[in-house]
Design a protein around this motif. Sequence first.
Motif, mmCIF file in Angstrom:
data_model
loop_
_atom_site.group_PDB
_atom_site.id
_atom_site.type_symbol
_atom_site.label_atom_id
_atom_site.label_comp_id
_atom_site.label_asym_id
_atom_site.label_seq_id
_atom_site.Cartn_x
_atom_site.Cartn_y
_atom_site.Cartn_z
ATOM 1 N N ILE A 177 0.871 -1.170 0.000
ATOM 2 C CA ILE A 177 0.000 0.000 0.000
ATOM 3 C C ILE A 177 0.910 1.222 0.000
ATOM 4 O O ILE A 177 1.894 1.279 0.730
ATOM 5 C CB ILE A 177 -0.984 0.006 1.188
ATOM 6 C CG1 ILE A 177 -1.987 1.124 1.018
ATOM 7 C CG2 ILE A 177 -0.272 0.088 2.513
ATOM 8 C CD1 ILE A 177 -3.232 0.959 1.843
ATOM 9 N N ALA B 214 1.240 5.485 0.217
ATOM 10 C CA ALA B 214 0.531 6.581 0.873
ATOM 11 C C ALA B 214 1.253 7.900 0.666
ATOM 12 O O ALA B 214 2.459 7.941 0.435
ATOM 13 C CB ALA B 214 0.404 6.287 2.359
ATOM 14 N N ALA C 240 -3.631 6.746 2.477
ATOM 15 C CA ALA C 240 -3.515 5.731 1.433
ATOM 16 C C ALA C 240 -3.787 6.331 0.052
ATOM 17 O O ALA C 240 -4.715 7.109 -0.126
ATOM 18 C CB ALA C 240 -4.473 4.589 1.705
ATOM 19 N N THR D 229 -2.791 0.713 -4.090
ATOM 20 C CA THR D 229 -2.177 -0.564 -3.741
ATOM 21 C C THR D 229 -1.523 -1.150 -4.975
ATOM 22 O O THR D 229 -1.859 -0.782 -6.104
ATOM 23 C CB THR D 229 -3.210 -1.570 -3.200
ATOM 24 O OG1 THR D 229 -4.204 -1.780 -4.198
ATOM 25 C CG2 THR D 229 -3.843 -1.073 -1.922
#
Length: 114
Positions: A93, A95, A100, A103
């Motif tokens: 993931i 960020a 976030a 993915t």
Amino acid sequence: MAKPDYIDSPSWNASNIYFHLGSEFLIGHFGLDIEGGLNLYKPFYKEYYETHGSSNELKYKLKKYFSSRMGLNFYIINTNKLPKNNFFIGANINANFGQADFTELNFGYMYTFL
């Protein structure tokens, strides 16, 4: 409506150039991958933030420049055996300053020089 300068070179304007440092903690067949870094070039983020973000200037600057990545990898051969060659599959993931972004799914190969 997208601005003309984004339309003229969409691939370059959707790009991100960044510098990351990280570490992977290996435990048997699994590896916990943690990285942090700085975005050096991210031209579309301003447009994205104006459309989807808040009006807080400090949050905008922090999210534009600080990125992180955390994931889990599964190695085919147990890493405790110190194999020279190993394949893995992983999920990460990504960020922007802790929020976030997206993915990713990874398939990879590792070669150990030692």
